[in-house]
Design an enzyme around this catalytic site. Structure first.
Site, PDB file in Angstrom:
ATOM      1  N   GLY A 143       0.832  -1.206   0.000  1.00  0.00           N
ATOM      2  CA  GLY A 143       0.000   0.000   0.000  1.00  0.00           C
ATOM      3  C   GLY A 143       0.863   1.250   0.000  1.00  0.00           C
ATOM      4  CB  THR A 181       3.450   0.732   6.876  1.00  0.00           C
ATOM      5  OG1 THR A 181       2.093   0.519   7.319  1.00  0.00           O
ATOM      6  CG2 THR A 181       4.370   0.435   8.032  1.00  0.00           C
ATOM      7  CB  ILE A 182      -0.536   4.736   7.184  1.00  0.00           C
ATOM      8  CG1 ILE A 182      -1.464   3.569   6.846  1.00  0.00           C
ATOM      9  CG2 ILE A 182      -0.282   5.608   5.981  1.00  0.00           C
ATOM     10  CD1 ILE A 182      -2.907   3.985   6.600  1.00  0.00           C
ATOM     11  CG  ASP A 183      -0.998  -0.340   8.624  1.00  0.00           C
ATOM     12  OD1 ASP A 183      -1.820   0.566   8.420  1.00  0.00           O
ATOM     13  OD2 ASP A 183      -0.956  -1.387   7.943  1.00  0.00           O
ATOM     14  N   GLY A 203      -5.036   0.463   9.912  1.00  0.00           N
ATOM     15  CA  GLY A 203      -3.963  -0.001  10.788  1.00  0.00           C
ATOM     16  C   GLY A 203      -3.751  -1.511  10.795  1.00  0.00           C
ATOM     17  NE  ARG A 224     -26.773   9.749  11.455  1.00  0.00           N
ATOM     18  CZ  ARG A 224     -27.909   9.452  12.074  1.00  0.00           C
ATOM     19  NH1 ARG A 224     -27.952   8.449  12.926  1.00  0.00           N
ATOM     20  NH2 ARG A 224     -29.006  10.155  11.840  1.00  0.00           N
ATOM     21  CG  HIS A 255      -7.842   3.818   0.562  1.00  0.00           C
ATOM     22  ND1 HIS A 255      -8.975   3.064   0.755  1.00  0.00           N
ATOM     23  CD2 HIS A 255      -6.829   2.938   0.373  1.00  0.00           C
ATOM     24  CE1 HIS A 255      -8.677   1.778   0.657  1.00  0.00           C
ATOM     25  NE2 HIS A 255      -7.377   1.676   0.424  1.00  0.00           N
ATOM     26  NE  ARG A 281      -2.595   3.318   1.303  1.00  0.00           N
ATOM     27  CZ  ARG A 281      -3.163   2.178   0.888  1.00  0.00           C
ATOM     28  NH1 ARG A 281      -3.629   1.323   1.788  1.00  0.00           N
ATOM     29  NH2 ARG A 281      -3.258   1.891  -0.376  1.00  0.00           N
TER      30      ARG A 281
HETATM   31  O1  F6P Z   1      -1.186  -1.366   5.270  1.00  0.00           O
HETATM   32  C1  F6P Z   1      -1.741  -0.140   4.938  1.00  0.00           C
HETATM   33  C2  F6P Z   1      -3.244  -0.236   4.803  1.00  0.00           C
HETATM   34  O2  F6P Z   1      -3.744   1.050   4.522  1.00  0.00           O
HETATM   35  C3  F6P Z   1      -3.964  -0.852   6.003  1.00  0.00           C
HETATM   36  O3  F6P Z   1      -4.105   0.026   7.063  1.00  0.00           O
HETATM   37  C4  F6P Z   1      -5.259  -1.280   5.359  1.00  0.00           C
HETATM   38  O4  F6P Z   1      -5.860  -2.356   6.040  1.00  0.00           O
HETATM   39  C5  F6P Z   1      -4.830  -1.701   3.980  1.00  0.00           C
HETATM   40  O5  F6P Z   1      -3.574  -1.083   3.723  1.00  0.00           O
HETATM   41  C6  F6P Z   1      -5.802  -1.323   2.891  1.00  0.00           C
HETATM   42  O6  F6P Z   1      -5.338  -1.852   1.706  1.00  0.00           O
HETATM   43  P1  F6P Z   1      -5.917  -1.529   0.268  1.00  0.00           P
HETATM   44  O7  F6P Z   1      -5.293  -0.253  -0.194  1.00  0.00           O
HETATM   45  O8  F6P Z   1      -5.511  -2.694  -0.543  1.00  0.00           O
HETATM   46  O9  F6P Z   1      -7.413  -1.385   0.406  1.00  0.00           O
END
Ligand code: F6P
Length: 342
Positions: free
Chosen positions: A10, A126-128, A171, A266, A272, A275
């Site tokens: 990702g 990685t954002i995670d 995450g 709610r 995304h 990201r």
């Molecule tokens: O590993 C980064 C991440 O954004 C995770 O937090 C998330 O679960 C996954 O990638 C989402 O992946 P994709 O872009 O394939 O939907």
């Protein structure tokens, strides 16, 4: 020396700053050649690359996304070249090794290459923030920033309507984004994959906030599980590295809270947005330093390593200590936040 650079997995903010850091050091300081592969290992397999030089990386540090493109294409998958094919490709492209920019899956692949005698050095993105051996990975700070702003915004609309507002953040199996954004924005409940909670307990926290006349803010990491659940909520399908795609717990949780407490609730799934966009200054600095440290490691022949951040210093750690592992939130970090819930 000739080095192949690629991004795999990702994307995240800071990738371009990392590529620029590596190229400015590798090409300008050491006089090495850097070859960028498009879309990760797919570009390697399909012979899709271009020369990276000072000109190609000009002004890219503030840009989100990646000029290289990325994919979850595995070199060991059905269409991948495998070890023997990679060795042939390295001869074809006259490569001494790879700088692979990625998260868990990518570092695991890099370690497998290293074990098979293919030179590789990893850069931690990685954002995670779930890579072992590094305090932070680039992309994380930006994602926390975006999630924090989202909670701040949910607070004002939630307060107007006296609603409970649930925000689902990414995450995977680590709750770092939820924890940091939740603390930064003063969320009333923060739910992490590492620590299951019961619906009774969550409802009690939400009610408590409501009784004080406040709109409760609940941050839930996509991998969170209620007590008694063995699997997280998934979207179906896998992510290309064989891991289930997570997502949807926010809606499930919001419905259950409303049903149990009678408080209008709610859910927002941030997705995304976390990201995309420009990296924070912290991520630009970390990514630039990581790229430069990766180029230094190439020059010294320190293959089989990943660049890490230890405190405020960059360091090299063995890929074997990172591969196949997930850095999760420890209990003491959760406890210090949990004491303030409700
Ligand atoms: O590993 C980064 C991440 O954004 C995770 O937090 C998330 O679960 C996954 O990638 C989402 O992946 P994709 O872009 O394939 O939907």
């Amino acid at each position: 020396m000739r080095v192949g650079v690629l991004v795999s997995g990702g994307d995240c903010p800071g990738l371009n700053a990392a590529v620029r850091g590596a190229v400015l050091h590798g090409v300008e300081v050491y006089g090495h050649d850097y070859l960028g592969y498009r879309d990760g290992w797919r570009g390697v397999a399909k012979n899709d690359s271009f020369i990276l030089n000072r000109n190609r990386v000009r002004g890219i540090a503030p840009l989100g996304g990646t000029i290289l493109g990325t994919s979850r294409f595995s070199p060991f998958g059905d269409e991948g070249p495998g070890i023997a094919g990679l060795k042939e490709i390295m001869k074809r492209d006259q490569l001494d090794g790879f700088l692979t920019i990625g998260g868990n899956g990518t570092q695991t692949v890099a370690q497998m290459l290293h074990e098979a005698g293919i030179n590789a050095i990893g850069l931690p993105k990685t954002i995670d923030n779930d890579l072992e051996e590094t305090d932070y990975s680039f992309g994380f700070d930006t994602a926390v920033h975006v999630a924090t702003e989202a909670i701040d915004r949910l607070r004002t609309t939630g307060q107007s309507h006296k609603r409970c507002m649930v925000l689902e953040v990414m995450g995977r199996d680590a709750g770092w984004i939820a924890l940091h954004a939740g603390i930064a924005a003063g969320a009333h409940v923060i739910l992490l994959p590492e620590f299951a909670e019961s619906l009774d307990q969550i409802s009690e926290w939400v009610r408590h906030v409501h009784e004080r006349g406040r709109a409760s803010l609940v941050v839930v990491a996509e991998g969170f599980k209620f007590k008694g659940m063995s699997e997280g909520v998934t979207k179906g399908g896998d992510d290309g590295f064989g891991r289930a795609r997570l997502g949807g717990i926010g809606e499930v949780l919001a419905d259950k809270i409303e049903e149990r407490t009678g408080i209008e609730t709610r859910a927002t799934i941030l997705g995304h947005v976390q990201r995309g966009g420009v990296p924070t200054a912290f991520d630009r600095v970390l990514a630039t330093r990581a790229g430069a440290a990766g180029a230094d490691a190439v020059a010294r022949g320190q293959w089989g390593t990943m660049v890490a951040l230890r405190g405020t210093d960059t360091a090299l750690v063995p890929l074997s200590a990172v591969a196949g592992k997930t850095k999760q939130v420890p209990l003491n970090r959760y406890d210090e936040a949990r004491r303030m819930f409700g």
